[in-house]
Design a protein around this motif. Sequence first.
Motif, PDB file in Angstrom:
ATOM      1  N   LYS A  25      27.468  74.562  30.512  1.00  0.00           N
ATOM      2  CA  LYS A  25      26.956  75.777  29.818  1.00  0.00           C
ATOM      3  C   LYS A  25      25.697  76.293  30.609  1.00  0.00           C
ATOM      4  O   LYS A  25      25.553  77.399  30.573  1.00  0.00           O
ATOM      5  CB  LYS A  25      26.687  75.357  28.405  1.00  0.00           C
ATOM      6  N   SER A  26      24.968  75.253  31.215  1.00  0.00           N
ATOM      7  CA  SER A  26      23.714  75.952  31.874  1.00  0.00           C
ATOM      8  C   SER A  26      24.424  76.465  33.117  1.00  0.00           C
ATOM      9  O   SER A  26      23.744  77.589  33.874  1.00  0.00           O
ATOM     10  CB  SER A  26      22.978  74.409  32.341  1.00  0.00           C
ATOM     11  N   PHE A  49       6.588  83.120  23.565  1.00  0.00           N
ATOM     12  CA  PHE A  49       5.721  82.605  24.684  1.00  0.00           C
ATOM     13  C   PHE A  49       6.545  82.283  25.805  1.00  0.00           C
ATOM     14  O   PHE A  49       6.635  82.297  26.896  1.00  0.00           O
ATOM     15  CB  PHE A  49       4.627  81.691  24.222  1.00  0.00           C
ATOM     16  N   ALA A  50       7.468  81.245  25.209  1.00  0.00           N
ATOM     17  CA  ALA A  50       8.080  80.499  26.320  1.00  0.00           C
ATOM     18  C   ALA A  50       8.820  81.386  27.210  1.00  0.00           C
ATOM     19  O   ALA A  50       9.064  81.390  28.442  1.00  0.00           O
ATOM     20  CB  ALA A  50       9.114  79.467  25.680  1.00  0.00           C
ATOM     21  N   VAL A  51       9.785  82.275  26.389  1.00  0.00           N
ATOM     22  CA  VAL A  51      10.450  83.333  27.205  1.00  0.00           C
ATOM     23  C   VAL A  51      10.035  84.295  28.142  1.00  0.00           C
ATOM     24  O   VAL A  51      10.321  84.848  29.067  1.00  0.00           O
ATOM     25  CB  VAL A  51      11.574  83.855  26.162  1.00  0.00           C
ATOM     26  N   ARG A  52       8.650  84.534  27.733  1.00  0.00           N
ATOM     27  CA  ARG A  52       7.914  85.378  28.561  1.00  0.00           C
ATOM     28  C   ARG A  52       7.597  84.957  29.788  1.00  0.00           C
ATOM     29  O   ARG A  52       7.704  85.374  30.936  1.00  0.00           O
ATOM     30  CB  ARG A  52       6.510  85.797  28.071  1.00  0.00           C
ATOM     31  N   GLY A  53       7.275  83.587  29.833  1.00  0.00           N
ATOM     32  CA  GLY A  53       7.082  82.906  31.002  1.00  0.00           C
ATOM     33  C   GLY A  53       8.512  82.786  32.068  1.00  0.00           C
ATOM     34  O   GLY A  53       8.212  82.921  33.146  1.00  0.00           O
ATOM     35  N   ALA A 157      11.046  75.665  27.049  1.00  0.00           N
ATOM     36  CA  ALA A 157      10.196  76.453  28.172  1.00  0.00           C
ATOM     37  C   ALA A 157      10.474  75.574  29.367  1.00  0.00           C
ATOM     38  O   ALA A 157      10.865  76.034  30.486  1.00  0.00           O
ATOM     39  CB  ALA A 157       8.647  76.095  27.794  1.00  0.00           C
ATOM     40  N   LEU A 158      10.692  74.000  29.266  1.00  0.00           N
ATOM     41  CA  LEU A 158      11.179  73.449  30.442  1.00  0.00           C
ATOM     42  C   LEU A 158      12.399  73.641  30.806  1.00  0.00           C
ATOM     43  O   LEU A 158      12.717  73.687  31.925  1.00  0.00           O
ATOM     44  CB  LEU A 158      10.701  71.801  30.068  1.00  0.00           C
ATOM     45  N   TYR A 159      13.330  73.757  29.899  1.00  0.00           N
ATOM     46  CA  TYR A 159      14.700  74.008  30.314  1.00  0.00           C
ATOM     47  C   TYR A 159      14.757  75.158  30.989  1.00  0.00           C
ATOM     48  O   TYR A 159      15.708  75.158  31.988  1.00  0.00           O
ATOM     49  CB  TYR A 159      15.599  74.272  28.938  1.00  0.00           C
ATOM     50  N   MET A 160      14.020  76.069  30.548  1.00  0.00           N
ATOM     51  CA  MET A 160      13.970  77.643  31.673  1.00  0.00           C
ATOM     52  C   MET A 160      13.340  77.402  32.917  1.00  0.00           C
ATOM     53  O   MET A 160      13.863  77.930  33.658  1.00  0.00           O
ATOM     54  CB  MET A 160      13.236  78.741  30.821  1.00  0.00           C
ATOM     55  N   ASP A 161      12.641  76.489  32.998  1.00  0.00           N
ATOM     56  CA  ASP A 161      11.774  76.133  34.297  1.00  0.00           C
ATOM     57  C   ASP A 161      13.141  75.521  35.151  1.00  0.00           C
ATOM     58  O   ASP A 161      13.095  75.536  36.354  1.00  0.00           O
ATOM     59  CB  ASP A 161      10.747  75.075  34.314  1.00  0.00           C
ATOM     60  N   MET A 166      17.459  76.014  39.537  1.00  0.00           N
ATOM     61  CA  MET A 166      18.828  76.386  39.911  1.00  0.00           C
ATOM     62  C   MET A 166      19.064  77.817  40.599  1.00  0.00           C
ATOM     63  O   MET A 166      19.958  77.802  41.651  1.00  0.00           O
ATOM     64  CB  MET A 166      19.732  76.220  38.763  1.00  0.00           C
ATOM     65  N   LEU A 167      18.464  78.662  40.068  1.00  0.00           N
ATOM     66  CA  LEU A 167      18.361  80.155  40.470  1.00  0.00           C
ATOM     67  C   LEU A 167      17.961  79.991  41.827  1.00  0.00           C
ATOM     68  O   LEU A 167      18.372  80.591  42.993  1.00  0.00           O
ATOM     69  CB  LEU A 167      17.682  81.057  39.688  1.00  0.00           C
ATOM     70  N   MET A 168      16.603  79.454  42.071  1.00  0.00           N
ATOM     71  CA  MET A 168      16.032  79.269  43.457  1.00  0.00           C
ATOM     72  C   MET A 168      17.031  78.699  44.603  1.00  0.00           C
ATOM     73  O   MET A 168      17.223  79.251  45.427  1.00  0.00           O
ATOM     74  CB  MET A 168      14.648  78.594  43.447  1.00  0.00           C
ATOM     75  N   GLU A 169      17.903  77.674  44.047  1.00  0.00           N
ATOM     76  CA  GLU A 169      18.780  76.983  44.932  1.00  0.00           C
ATOM     77  C   GLU A 169      20.003  78.169  45.487  1.00  0.00           C
ATOM     78  O   GLU A 169      20.274  78.053  46.571  1.00  0.00           O
ATOM     79  CB  GLU A 169      19.335  75.740  44.140  1.00  0.00           C
ATOM     80  N   ARG A 170      20.474  78.744  44.333  1.00  0.00           N
ATOM     81  CA  ARG A 170      21.445  79.554  44.470  1.00  0.00           C
ATOM     82  C   ARG A 170      20.955  80.735  45.414  1.00  0.00           C
ATOM     83  O   ARG A 170      21.964  81.195  46.044  1.00  0.00           O
ATOM     84  CB  ARG A 170      21.898  80.287  43.218  1.00  0.00           C
ATOM     85  N   LYS A 171      19.913  81.466  45.293  1.00  0.00           N
ATOM     86  CA  LYS A 171      19.277  82.240  46.028  1.00  0.00           C
ATOM     87  C   LYS A 171      18.454  82.024  47.158  1.00  0.00           C
ATOM     88  O   LYS A 171      17.823  83.024  48.015  1.00  0.00           O
ATOM     89  CB  LYS A 171      18.599  83.249  45.067  1.00  0.00           C
ATOM     90  N   HIS A 172      18.526  80.860  47.599  1.00  0.00           N
ATOM     91  CA  HIS A 172      17.673  80.203  48.844  1.00  0.00           C
ATOM     92  C   HIS A 172      16.283  80.732  48.720  1.00  0.00           C
ATOM     93  O   HIS A 172      15.788  81.485  49.643  1.00  0.00           O
ATOM     94  CB  HIS A 172      18.443  80.532  50.334  1.00  0.00           C
ATOM     95  N   MET A 173      15.698  80.777  47.580  1.00  0.00           N
ATOM     96  CA  MET A 173      14.446  81.185  47.444  1.00  0.00           C
ATOM     97  C   MET A 173      13.273  79.991  47.501  1.00  0.00           C
ATOM     98  O   MET A 173      13.594  79.085  46.954  1.00  0.00           O
ATOM     99  CB  MET A 173      14.486  81.861  45.927  1.00  0.00           C
ATOM    100  N   ASP A 174      12.106  80.465  48.086  1.00  0.00           N
ATOM    101  CA  ASP A 174      11.173  79.347  47.893  1.00  0.00           C
ATOM    102  C   ASP A 174       9.857  79.777  47.266  1.00  0.00           C
ATOM    103  O   ASP A 174       9.578  81.008  46.804  1.00  0.00           O
ATOM    104  CB  ASP A 174      10.614  78.806  49.407  1.00  0.00           C
ATOM    105  N   SER A 175       8.933  78.888  46.957  1.00  0.00           N
ATOM    106  CA  SER A 175       7.737  79.249  46.206  1.00  0.00           C
ATOM    107  C   SER A 175       7.035  80.294  46.729  1.00  0.00           C
ATOM    108  O   SER A 175       6.281  81.128  46.177  1.00  0.00           O
ATOM    109  CB  SER A 175       7.156  77.881  45.858  1.00  0.00           C
ATOM    110  N   ASP A 176       6.742  80.141  48.020  1.00  0.00           N
ATOM    111  CA  ASP A 176       5.913  81.223  49.013  1.00  0.00           C
ATOM    112  C   ASP A 176       6.344  82.412  48.826  1.00  0.00           C
ATOM    113  O   ASP A 176       5.744  83.435  48.377  1.00  0.00           O
ATOM    114  CB  ASP A 176       5.623  80.915  50.362  1.00  0.00           C
TER     115      ASP A 176
END
Length: 186
Positions: A25-26, A49-53, A157-161, A166-176
């Motif tokens: 499902k995730s 608050f959680a979903v805003r983050g 909140a932690l689940y959405m993190d 997972m999205l970062m991995e799929r989009k080849h995105m980094d923190s910078d």
Amino acid sequence: MNNKEYAKIILSELNQTLPTIDIEKSNQFVDLLLNAKEIFCAGAGRSGFAVRGFAMRMMHMGLNSYVVGETCTPNIDETGLLVVCSGSGSTKSLVNHAQKAKEVGAKVALITIDPESPIAKMADVVIEISAPSPKSAKAGEIKSIQPMGSLFEQSEALYMDTLILMLMERKHMDSDTMFGRHANME
Ligand SMILES: O=C([C@H](O)CO)[C@H](O)[C@H](O)COP(=O)(O)O
């Protein structure tokens, strides 16, 4: 008890909720996020608050994310995804938002304690978190020393993190790269 003792209990409670969340499902949730033209995030109280983050991190990734109820949030249409965080799955304003989303042909993703709730019945994907619920009949298997919906609200909140990773991995995105989109008028 002191803060460290309480912290250990909270961490052990989170260690019971987070690892039990469904993987398939995730993955479906991540697909919905990636396929949506615009993502609308909704939640009341602490779930709000959680979903805003979550909306903020998706903005950092370059996704078109909005918080429902904000003045600059546009209308939802069939290309949109509504993400709802609701422990009970029955908070009235959120039921209305889900109804509107379905009415225009948009998709709905729900994070909840109650997979039988009114919003769950309308949702395309339902992520169930087992935790106590002060507002619904479904209580979840996991007990908590924390008040009301705190364990659910921390877990979502932690689940959405985890979804962000997972999205970062799929989009080849980094923190910078993401930090490059962070507000420069704070
Ligand atoms: O803020 C909340 C309350 O403190 C319960 O812990 C809830 O998130 C808020 O009341 C919204 O309820 P749900 O839609 O059932 O999450």
